[in-house]
Design a protein around this motif. Structure first.
Motif, PDB file in Angstrom:
ATOM      1  N   ASP A   1     -44.619 -35.657  44.323  1.00 13.07           N
ATOM      2  CA  ASP A   1     -44.507 -35.018  45.634  1.00 13.07           C
ATOM      3  C   ASP A   1     -43.763 -33.692  45.618  1.00 13.07           C
ATOM      4  O   ASP A   1     -43.491 -33.135  46.680  1.00 13.07           O
ATOM      5  CB  ASP A   1     -43.857 -35.972  46.647  1.00 13.07           C
ATOM      6  N   ARG A   2     -43.444 -33.158  44.429  1.00 12.14           N
ATOM      7  CA  ARG A   2     -42.830 -31.835  44.373  1.00 12.14           C
ATOM      8  C   ARG A   2     -43.833 -30.744  43.997  1.00 12.14           C
ATOM      9  O   ARG A   2     -43.504 -29.564  44.024  1.00 12.14           O
ATOM     10  CB  ARG A   2     -41.668 -31.831  43.369  1.00 12.14           C
ATOM     11  N   THR A   3     -45.039 -31.128  43.653  1.00 14.07           N
ATOM     12  CA  THR A   3     -46.053 -30.156  43.264  1.00 14.07           C
ATOM     13  C   THR A   3     -46.528 -29.358  44.468  1.00 14.07           C
ATOM     14  O   THR A   3     -46.779 -29.912  45.539  1.00 14.07           O
ATOM     15  CB  THR A   3     -47.261 -30.866  42.627  1.00 14.07           C
ATOM     16  N   GLU A   4     -46.661 -28.052  44.282  1.00 11.74           N
ATOM     17  CA  GLU A   4     -47.214 -27.181  45.318  1.00 11.74           C
ATOM     18  C   GLU A   4     -48.356 -26.364  44.727  1.00 11.74           C
ATOM     19  O   GLU A   4     -48.362 -26.059  43.535  1.00 11.74           O
ATOM     20  CB  GLU A   4     -46.128 -26.259  45.889  1.00 11.74           C
ATOM     21  N   VAL A   5     -49.319 -26.027  45.563  1.00 16.21           N
ATOM     22  CA  VAL A   5     -50.518 -25.313  45.125  1.00 16.21           C
ATOM     23  C   VAL A   5     -50.703 -24.072  45.984  1.00 16.21           C
ATOM     24  O   VAL A   5     -50.622 -24.141  47.216  1.00 16.21           O
ATOM     25  CB  VAL A   5     -51.775 -26.201  45.243  1.00 16.21           C
ATOM     26  N   LEU A   6     -50.939 -22.936  45.307  1.00 14.45           N
ATOM     27  CA  LEU A   6     -51.310 -21.715  46.004  1.00 14.45           C
ATOM     28  C   LEU A   6     -52.766 -21.397  45.671  1.00 14.45           C
ATOM     29  O   LEU A   6     -53.111 -21.190  44.507  1.00 14.45           O
ATOM     30  CB  LEU A   6     -50.433 -20.538  45.569  1.00 14.45           C
ATOM     31  N   VAL A   7     -53.611 -21.355  46.683  1.00 20.07           N
ATOM     32  CA  VAL A   7     -55.001 -20.933  46.529  1.00 20.07           C
ATOM     33  C   VAL A   7     -55.065 -19.452  46.886  1.00 20.07           C
ATOM     34  O   VAL A   7     -54.676 -19.055  47.988  1.00 20.07           O
ATOM     35  CB  VAL A   7     -55.941 -21.743  47.427  1.00 20.07           C
ATOM     36  N   VAL A   8     -55.530 -18.634  45.932  1.00 20.18           N
ATOM     37  CA  VAL A   8     -55.656 -17.192  46.151  1.00 20.18           C
ATOM     38  C   VAL A   8     -57.135 -16.905  46.367  1.00 20.18           C
ATOM     39  O   VAL A   8     -57.927 -16.900  45.426  1.00 20.18           O
ATOM     40  CB  VAL A   8     -55.111 -16.394  44.956  1.00 20.18           C
ATOM     41  N   ASP A   9     -57.522 -16.672  47.616  1.00 21.11           N
ATOM     42  CA  ASP A   9     -58.942 -16.531  47.936  1.00 21.11           C
ATOM     43  C   ASP A   9     -59.329 -15.073  48.147  1.00 21.11           C
ATOM     44  O   ASP A   9     -58.673 -14.333  48.878  1.00 21.11           O
ATOM     45  CB  ASP A   9     -59.290 -17.328  49.204  1.00 21.11           C
ATOM     46  N   ASP A  10     -60.426 -14.689  47.493  1.00 25.57           N
ATOM     47  CA  ASP A  10     -60.887 -13.294  47.531  1.00 25.57           C
ATOM     48  C   ASP A  10     -62.012 -13.072  48.535  1.00 25.57           C
ATOM     49  O   ASP A  10     -63.082 -12.585  48.196  1.00 25.57           O
ATOM     50  CB  ASP A  10     -61.357 -12.861  46.128  1.00 25.57           C
TER      51      ASP A  10
ATOM     52  N   HIS B   1     -50.837 -23.928  49.989  1.00 24.53           N
ATOM     53  CA  HIS B   1     -50.661 -22.595  50.556  1.00 24.53           C
ATOM     54  C   HIS B   1     -51.912 -21.771  50.285  1.00 24.53           C
ATOM     55  O   HIS B   1     -52.591 -21.960  49.278  1.00 24.53           O
ATOM     56  CB  HIS B   1     -49.438 -21.913  49.944  1.00 24.53           C
ATOM     57  N   LEU B   2     -52.201 -20.853  51.187  1.00 25.08           N
ATOM     58  CA  LEU B   2     -53.391 -20.010  51.065  1.00 25.08           C
ATOM     59  C   LEU B   2     -52.990 -18.546  51.150  1.00 25.08           C
ATOM     60  O   LEU B   2     -52.323 -18.128  52.097  1.00 25.08           O
ATOM     61  CB  LEU B   2     -54.400 -20.338  52.172  1.00 25.08           C
ATOM     62  N   MET B   3     -53.422 -17.779  50.147  1.00 25.52           N
ATOM     63  CA  MET B   3     -53.259 -16.326  50.171  1.00 25.52           C
ATOM     64  C   MET B   3     -54.652 -15.734  50.356  1.00 25.52           C
ATOM     65  O   MET B   3     -55.501 -15.839  49.471  1.00 25.52           O
ATOM     66  CB  MET B   3     -52.639 -15.820  48.864  1.00 25.52           C
ATOM     67  N   GLU B   4     -54.901 -15.140  51.510  1.00 23.59           N
ATOM     68  CA  GLU B   4     -56.210 -14.552  51.809  1.00 23.59           C
ATOM     69  C   GLU B   4     -56.161 -13.055  51.528  1.00 23.59           C
ATOM     70  O   GLU B   4     -55.407 -12.321  52.152  1.00 23.59           O
ATOM     71  CB  GLU B   4     -56.570 -14.815  53.261  1.00 23.59           C
ATOM     72  N   ARG B   5     -57.013 -12.617  50.605  1.00 20.06           N
ATOM     73  CA  ARG B   5     -56.968 -11.207  50.187  1.00 20.06           C
ATOM     74  C   ARG B   5     -58.110 -10.389  50.783  1.00 20.06           C
ATOM     75  O   ARG B   5     -58.099  -9.168  50.671  1.00 20.06           O
ATOM     76  CB  ARG B   5     -56.974 -11.122  48.663  1.00 20.06           C
ATOM     77  N   GLY B   6     -59.105 -11.037  51.374  1.00 18.48           N
ATOM     78  CA  GLY B   6     -60.103 -10.324  52.156  1.00 18.48           C
ATOM     79  C   GLY B   6     -61.241  -9.686  51.397  1.00 18.48           C
ATOM     80  O   GLY B   6     -62.248  -9.311  51.988  1.00 18.48           O
ATOM     81  N   ALA B   7     -61.104  -9.513  50.087  1.00 16.28           N
ATOM     82  CA  ALA B   7     -62.149  -8.875  49.281  1.00 16.28           C
ATOM     83  C   ALA B   7     -62.045  -9.389  47.857  1.00 16.28           C
ATOM     84  O   ALA B   7     -61.000  -9.906  47.442  1.00 16.28           O
ATOM     85  CB  ALA B   7     -62.005  -7.354  49.303  1.00 16.28           C
ATOM     86  N   LYS B   8     -63.121  -9.239  47.100  1.00 13.49           N
ATOM     87  CA  LYS B   8     -63.152  -9.702  45.720  1.00 13.49           C
ATOM     88  C   LYS B   8     -62.437  -8.687  44.838  1.00 13.49           C
ATOM     89  O   LYS B   8     -63.003  -7.668  44.451  1.00 13.49           O
ATOM     90  CB  LYS B   8     -64.599  -9.907  45.262  1.00 13.49           C
TER      91      LYS B   8
END
Length: 249
Positions: free
Chosen positions: A25-34, A55-62
């Protein structure tokens, strides 16, 4: 966990499910979406742990794989995680292997999930892809001296302190070159690299991101790294006791 995505709606939900089944339960995930247009971001936002451990990081472009990892590593370093893990979002990397990669950090600064050490394997590749991958890794070893069987592998765990020391944020490579440069910098700075065997499975859903430009970039950059040297580490560093949480990537 740093998981870059582009049009991965068919698999990202399963990746998250299997990751949390493998870790505690200490694992965290960041999804970096292009800028996926297929709903990848919506699936991440709808996850029950969204906002706490997802967590989600939205970058808006590839913007590219290397760029995604640089942004993801910066995010993780700013939050003082003890280790950061790279993993593909298409299920070619088995999330169940994450604990083994992290456990390997007890004796190394970088642990690579390797297809080419005893026990490692690839599944679903044609002969052309196998030859290209094998040649690429042989090419890296011969040109640079890097003593790693699978320098192009994208399944790996770094100690966060090592990422800071090698200046991961200054790497400009994209594609497989990003993975190679990270390993070369780690090794040339005298940090220990370990490889653990993994089974790599070709994606069953979506489209491969491999293209000729990635291969050409790798060929060109490897020559430059070979010329600049050195072919042996400048110094050999001791592996400090691992005080991090092996299950908190």
């Amino acid at each position: 966990m740093i998981v870059p995505t582009y049009e991965e709606s068919a698999t990202i939900g399963t990746v998250l499910e299997r990751l949390f089944a493998a870790a505690d339960d200490r694992t965290e995930v960041l999804v970096v979406d292009d800028g996926s247009a297929d709903g990848t971001d919506d699936i991440v936002k709808a996850h029950p742990l969204a906002g706490s451990r997802v967590h989600l990081m939205e970058r808006g472009a590839k913007l590219g794989l290397g760029s995604a990892y640089r942004d993801g590593f910066a995010w993780g370093m700013a939050r003082d995680f003890d280790a950061l893990v790279e993993m593909d979002a298409d299920l070619s990397h088995d999330p169940a292997d994450v604990p083994r990669l992290l456990a390997g950090l007890e004796g190394a600064h970088l642990v690579i999930g390797s297809r080419y050490v005893p026990g490692g394997s690839t599944h679903g590749w044609g002969i052309g892809r196998k030859i290209l991958s094998r040649f690429g890794n042989l090419y890296v070893r011969v040109v640079t001296g890097l003593p790693v069987a699978d320098a192009t592998a994208g399944y790996r765990a770094y100690r966060t302190s090592t990422l800071r020391a090698i200046g991961i944020d200054s790497i400009t490579s994209e594609g497989y070159s990003f993975q190679v440069e990270g390993a070369i910098r780690t090794w040339r700075a005298g940090y220990r690299i370990a490889e653990v065997p993994v089974a790599f499975s070709e994606r069953e859903e979506g489209q491969s991101k491999m293209h000729g430009g990635i291969v050409r970039e790798a060929l060109r950059r490897v020559i430059a790294w070979g010329i600049e040297g050195p072919r042996t580490p400048r110094t050999v560093r001791e592996v400090e006791p691992w005080t991090g949480h092996p299950d908190r990537p």
